[in-house]
Design a protein around this motif. Structure first.
Motif, PDB file in Angstrom:
ATOM      1  N   LEU A 128       0.835  -1.204   0.000  1.00 59.10           N
ATOM      2  CA  LEU A 128       0.000   0.000   0.000  1.00 59.10           C
ATOM      3  C   LEU A 128       0.872   1.258   0.000  1.00 59.10           C
ATOM      4  CD1 LEU A 128      -2.750   1.400   0.235  1.00 59.10           C
ATOM      5  CD2 LEU A 128      -2.591   1.134   2.729  1.00 59.10           C
ATOM      6  N   ALA A 129       1.923   1.247   0.826  1.00 56.80           N
ATOM      7  CA  ALA A 129       2.823   2.406   0.890  1.00 56.80           C
ATOM      8  C   ALA A 129       3.509   2.643  -0.448  1.00 56.80           C
ATOM      9  CB  ALA A 129       3.866   2.194   1.994  1.00 56.80           C
ATOM     10  N   ILE A 130       3.884   1.572  -1.134  1.00 56.35           N
ATOM     11  CA  ILE A 130       4.536   1.690  -2.440  1.00 56.35           C
ATOM     12  C   ILE A 130       3.600   2.344  -3.449  1.00 56.35           C
ATOM     13  CG2 ILE A 130       5.385   0.354  -4.424  1.00 56.35           C
ATOM     14  CD1 ILE A 130       6.547  -1.647  -2.367  1.00 56.35           C
ATOM     15  N   VAL A 131       2.364   1.880  -3.481  1.00 59.23           N
ATOM     16  CA  VAL A 131       1.380   2.419  -4.430  1.00 59.23           C
ATOM     17  C   VAL A 131       1.100   3.894  -4.132  1.00 59.23           C
ATOM     18  CG1 VAL A 131      -1.013   2.260  -5.205  1.00 59.23           C
ATOM     19  CG2 VAL A 131       0.317   0.173  -4.880  1.00 59.23           C
ATOM     20  N   VAL A 132       0.899   4.213  -2.851  1.00 64.60           N
ATOM     21  CA  VAL A 132       0.595   5.592  -2.467  1.00 64.60           C
ATOM     22  C   VAL A 132       1.794   6.505  -2.749  1.00 64.60           C
ATOM     23  CG1 VAL A 132       0.065   7.125  -0.523  1.00 64.60           C
ATOM     24  CG2 VAL A 132      -1.100   4.920  -0.738  1.00 64.60           C
ATOM     25  N   ALA A 133       3.002   6.018  -2.447  1.00 66.37           N
ATOM     26  CA  ALA A 133       4.205   6.824  -2.699  1.00 66.37           C
ATOM     27  C   ALA A 133       4.378   7.087  -4.188  1.00 66.37           C
ATOM     28  CB  ALA A 133       5.445   6.105  -2.144  1.00 66.37           C
ATOM     29  N   PHE A 134       4.119   6.079  -5.012  1.00 67.78           N
ATOM     30  CA  PHE A 134       4.232   6.258  -6.456  1.00 67.78           C
ATOM     31  C   PHE A 134       3.203   7.278  -6.944  1.00 67.78           C
ATOM     32  CE2 PHE A 134       3.040   4.904 -10.844  1.00 67.78           C
ATOM     33  CZ  PHE A 134       4.226   5.270 -11.460  1.00 67.78           C
ATOM     34  N   ALA A 135       1.983   7.220  -6.392  1.00 68.56           N
ATOM     35  CA  ALA A 135       0.954   8.196  -6.755  1.00 68.56           C
ATOM     36  C   ALA A 135       1.392   9.600  -6.360  1.00 68.56           C
ATOM     37  CB  ALA A 135      -0.363   7.834  -6.068  1.00 68.56           C
ATOM     38  N   GLY A 136       2.022   9.715  -5.180  1.00 61.86           N
ATOM     39  CA  GLY A 136       2.523  11.010  -4.741  1.00 61.86           C
ATOM     40  C   GLY A 136       3.613  11.544  -5.651  1.00 61.86           C
ATOM     41  N   MET A 137       4.489  10.657  -6.129  1.00 69.20           N
ATOM     42  CA  MET A 137       5.541  11.065  -7.057  1.00 69.20           C
ATOM     43  C   MET A 137       4.939  11.579  -8.360  1.00 69.20           C
ATOM     44  SD  MET A 137       8.647  10.626  -5.789  1.00 69.20           S
ATOM     45  CE  MET A 137       9.689  10.367  -7.219  1.00 69.20           C
ATOM     46  N   LEU A 138       3.930  10.875  -8.864  1.00 69.72           N
ATOM     47  CA  LEU A 138       3.254  11.324 -10.080  1.00 69.72           C
ATOM     48  C   LEU A 138       2.629  12.704  -9.872  1.00 69.72           C
ATOM     49  CD1 LEU A 138       1.465   8.111 -11.426  1.00 69.72           C
ATOM     50  CD2 LEU A 138       3.342   9.344 -12.505  1.00 69.72           C
ATOM     51  N   GLU A 248      14.954  11.265  -0.915  1.00 74.83           N
ATOM     52  CA  GLU A 248      15.849  12.117  -1.703  1.00 74.83           C
ATOM     53  C   GLU A 248      15.060  13.043  -2.628  1.00 74.83           C
ATOM     54  OE1 GLU A 248      19.184  11.744  -5.284  1.00 74.83           O
ATOM     55  OE2 GLU A 248      18.188   9.953  -4.499  1.00 74.83           O
ATOM     56  N   VAL A 249      14.079  12.475  -3.318  1.00 77.00           N
ATOM     57  CA  VAL A 249      13.305  13.250  -4.292  1.00 77.00           C
ATOM     58  C   VAL A 249      12.351  14.215  -3.597  1.00 77.00           C
ATOM     59  CG1 VAL A 249      11.753  13.070  -6.262  1.00 77.00           C
ATOM     60  CG2 VAL A 249      13.475  11.306  -5.883  1.00 77.00           C
ATOM     61  N   VAL A 250      11.832  13.814  -2.431  1.00 74.81           N
ATOM     62  CA  VAL A 250      10.904  14.674  -1.699  1.00 74.81           C
ATOM     63  C   VAL A 250      11.633  15.868  -1.086  1.00 74.81           C
ATOM     64  CG1 VAL A 250       9.306  14.772   0.255  1.00 74.81           C
ATOM     65  CG2 VAL A 250       9.354  12.747  -1.204  1.00 74.81           C
ATOM     66  N   LEU A 251      12.814  15.617  -0.505  1.00 73.69           N
ATOM     67  CA  LEU A 251      13.539  16.673   0.207  1.00 73.69           C
ATOM     68  C   LEU A 251      14.312  17.597  -0.728  1.00 73.69           C
ATOM     69  CD1 LEU A 251      14.939  14.643   3.241  1.00 73.69           C
ATOM     70  CD2 LEU A 251      13.044  16.274   3.249  1.00 73.69           C
ATOM     71  N   ALA A 267       1.748  21.398  -6.462  1.00 75.52           N
ATOM     72  CA  ALA A 267       1.663  19.955  -6.681  1.00 75.52           C
ATOM     73  C   ALA A 267       2.877  19.237  -6.086  1.00 75.52           C
ATOM     74  CB  ALA A 267       1.566  19.652  -8.177  1.00 75.52           C
ATOM     75  N   THR A 268       4.045  19.881  -6.131  1.00 73.05           N
ATOM     76  CA  THR A 268       5.249  19.298  -5.553  1.00 73.05           C
ATOM     77  C   THR A 268       5.102  19.167  -4.045  1.00 73.05           C
ATOM     78  OG1 THR A 268       6.610  20.252  -7.313  1.00 73.05           O
ATOM     79  CG2 THR A 268       7.752  19.553  -5.315  1.00 73.05           C
ATOM     80  N   LEU A 269       4.574  20.203  -3.403  1.00 77.87           N
ATOM     81  CA  LEU A 269       4.388  20.170  -1.955  1.00 77.87           C
ATOM     82  C   LEU A 269       3.363  19.123  -1.543  1.00 77.87           C
ATOM     83  CD1 LEU A 269       4.374  24.012  -1.191  1.00 77.87           C
ATOM     84  CD2 LEU A 269       6.215  22.382  -0.737  1.00 77.87           C
ATOM     85  N   LEU A 270       2.229  19.093  -2.251  1.00 78.16           N
ATOM     86  CA  LEU A 270       1.177  18.134  -1.906  1.00 78.16           C
ATOM     87  C   LEU A 270       1.622  16.701  -2.195  1.00 78.16           C
ATOM     88  CD1 LEU A 270      -1.974  20.059  -3.229  1.00 78.16           C
ATOM     89  CD2 LEU A 270      -1.242  19.758  -0.862  1.00 78.16           C
ATOM     90  N   GLY A 271       2.236  16.507  -3.363  1.00 80.28           N
ATOM     91  CA  GLY A 271       2.715  15.170  -3.699  1.00 80.28           C
ATOM     92  C   GLY A 271       3.781  14.701  -2.738  1.00 80.28           C
ATOM     93  N   THR A 273       4.065  15.570   0.365  1.00 80.64           N
ATOM     94  CA  THR A 273       3.381  15.240   1.620  1.00 80.64           C
ATOM     95  C   THR A 273       2.786  13.839   1.558  1.00 80.64           C
ATOM     96  OG1 THR A 273       2.835  17.581   1.964  1.00 80.64           O
ATOM     97  CG2 THR A 273       1.568  15.958   3.214  1.00 80.64           C
ATOM     98  N   VAL A 274       2.231  13.481   0.403  1.00 81.05           N
ATOM     99  CA  VAL A 274       1.661  12.135   0.227  1.00 81.05           C
ATOM    100  C   VAL A 274       2.756  11.076   0.349  1.00 81.05           C
ATOM    101  CG1 VAL A 274       0.565  10.570  -1.428  1.00 81.05           C
ATOM    102  CG2 VAL A 274      -0.290  12.909  -1.174  1.00 81.05           C
ATOM    103  N   VAL A 275       3.902  11.325  -0.298  1.00 79.65           N
ATOM    104  CA  VAL A 275       5.016  10.367  -0.232  1.00 79.65           C
ATOM    105  C   VAL A 275       5.502  10.214   1.205  1.00 79.65           C
ATOM    106  CG1 VAL A 275       7.377   9.878  -0.975  1.00 79.65           C
ATOM    107  CG2 VAL A 275       5.739  10.826  -2.598  1.00 79.65           C
ATOM    108  N   LEU A 276       5.710  11.346   1.896  1.00 74.09           N
ATOM    109  CA  LEU A 276       6.155  11.287   3.285  1.00 74.09           C
ATOM    110  C   LEU A 276       5.143  10.552   4.160  1.00 74.09           C
ATOM    111  CD1 LEU A 276       7.648  14.855   3.908  1.00 74.09           C
ATOM    112  CD2 LEU A 276       8.872  12.685   3.944  1.00 74.09           C
ATOM    113  N   GLY A 277       3.862  10.808   3.914  1.00 81.01           N
ATOM    114  CA  GLY A 277       2.815  10.115   4.666  1.00 81.01           C
ATOM    115  C   GLY A 277       2.875   8.610   4.471  1.00 81.01           C
ATOM    116  N   ALA A 278       3.125   8.181   3.235  1.00 78.10           N
ATOM    117  CA  ALA A 278       3.227   6.746   2.940  1.00 78.10           C
ATOM    118  C   ALA A 278       4.415   6.125   3.654  1.00 78.10           C
ATOM    119  CB  ALA A 278       3.349   6.526   1.430  1.00 78.10           C
ATOM    120  N   LEU A 279       5.553   6.830   3.671  1.00 78.27           N
ATOM    121  CA  LEU A 279       6.754   6.313   4.341  1.00 78.27           C
ATOM    122  C   LEU A 279       6.537   6.221   5.848  1.00 78.27           C
ATOM    123  CD1 LEU A 279       9.589   8.289   2.468  1.00 78.27           C
ATOM    124  CD2 LEU A 279       8.631   6.066   1.921  1.00 78.27           C
TER     125      LEU A 279
END
Length: 296
Positions: A128-138, A248-251, A267-271, A273-279
């Motif tokens: 689930l974290a992988i899928v959500v993190a990938f969505a956040g990256m997109l 690395e990509v988020v920070l 979109a970078t900030l929101l995405g 946040t989604v990636v960090l939330g998944a991690l």
């Protein structure tokens, strides 16, 4: 070197991508060095740093450590070299956004490789974290995902080598790193990358100012964090390592914003946040499961 606890490995694996993420801030200070030359000097200084650390640790036994790497060490060295070079080559042919979106496939590939080659059972929370993190990256980079021409397609194919190399290297670190010290493989990767980049980097035009910045990149943004990752890999699962690498990509955009004032898109900030939330979700659930298992 003793295997770290899960908490120690987690802390180390947060430090490593945090150090990787400083590349944008440091590279913005360069005066004349670009592209291949940046990759060459960065890889060279990383190799020099790791070589000096290993020489200090093992003194006259450094040659023996390199010989003892065996097939896992050689394979890991080639994977490090692929990571050091392919991303930079991809950036010469496609956009940063395209390359980063492709790179975000790494956690999914790592989970699949771990299931196939390590027979590692991947918890549903991690999938689930992988899928959500990938969505956040997109979400972070979809606005910059450009239409591909033939050159851009080649760039994306080169960028695709990075997540495959990351996933393969994580599996190698998990499979061979328990028995063999694979930190010398980082040295091998730096040497291979610098050797490969040198013909494309000529003529070298970097000023002394640039050389100092590239030395900092080689030591603190590449050599040291890669050594930290090798040690952290002993105490984490393969998907955890790859997921945490996304920091690395988020920070990266955050440091550029903080240091230079280059404000990231919403979109970078929101995405991010989604990636960090998944991690955070994945690690909190892991700790919760670990604590529950102690009381059963």
């Amino acid at each position: 070197m003793q295997q770290p606890s899960h908490k120690t490995a987690l802390a180390l694996m947060i430090i490593a991508p945090t150090m990787w993420s400083t590349a944008g801030v440091l590279s913005r200070q360069l005066e004349s060095a670009r592209g291949f030359e940046v990759s060459f000097w960065r890889s060279l200084f990383a190799a020099i740093f790791v070589g000096l650390v290993l020489a200090w640790q093992h003194k006259s036994q450094l040659g023996t450590k390199l010989i003892d790497l065996g097939r896992y060490g050689l394979a890991s060295g080639f994977m490090w070299a692929a990571m050091f070079t392919c991303f930079m080559l991809a950036l010469t042919m496609t956009t940063v956004a395209n390359a980063l979106i492709v790179e975000s496939f790494a956690p999914l590939l790592t989970a699949i490789f771990a299931w196939i080659f390590l027979a590692e059972k991947i918890p549903r929370r991690t999938w689930l974290a992988i899928v959500v993190a990938f969505a956040g990256m997109l979400w972070m980079f979809v606005d910059g995902f450009s239409k591909l021409d033939s050159r851009g397609l080649i760039g994306v194919m080169l960028a695709l080598c990075v997540p495959f190399a990351v996933a393969a290297n994580v599996i190698i670190l998990k499979k061979g790193g328990q028995h063999v010290d694979l930190i010398p493989a980082v040295l091998l990767g730096g040497i291979l990358s610098a050797t490969l980049m040198l013909p494309f980097a000529l003529p070298l035009t970097a000023s002394l100012h640039d050389i100092l910045i590239l030395a900092a990149l080689g030591v603190f943004q590449l050599g040291l964090p890669c050594m930290i990752m090798v040690h952290a890999a002993k105490g984490l699962s393969a998907p955890e390592i790859s997921l945490l690498s996304l920091l690395e990509v988020v920070l990266g955009p955050f440091w550029v914003w903080l240091a230079i004032g280059e404000e990231p898109a919403r979109a970078t900030l929101l995405g991010g946040t989604v990636v960090l939330g998944a991690l955070i979700f994945n690690e909190v659930m892991a700790f919760r499961q670990e604590r529950l298992s102690k009381f059963q």
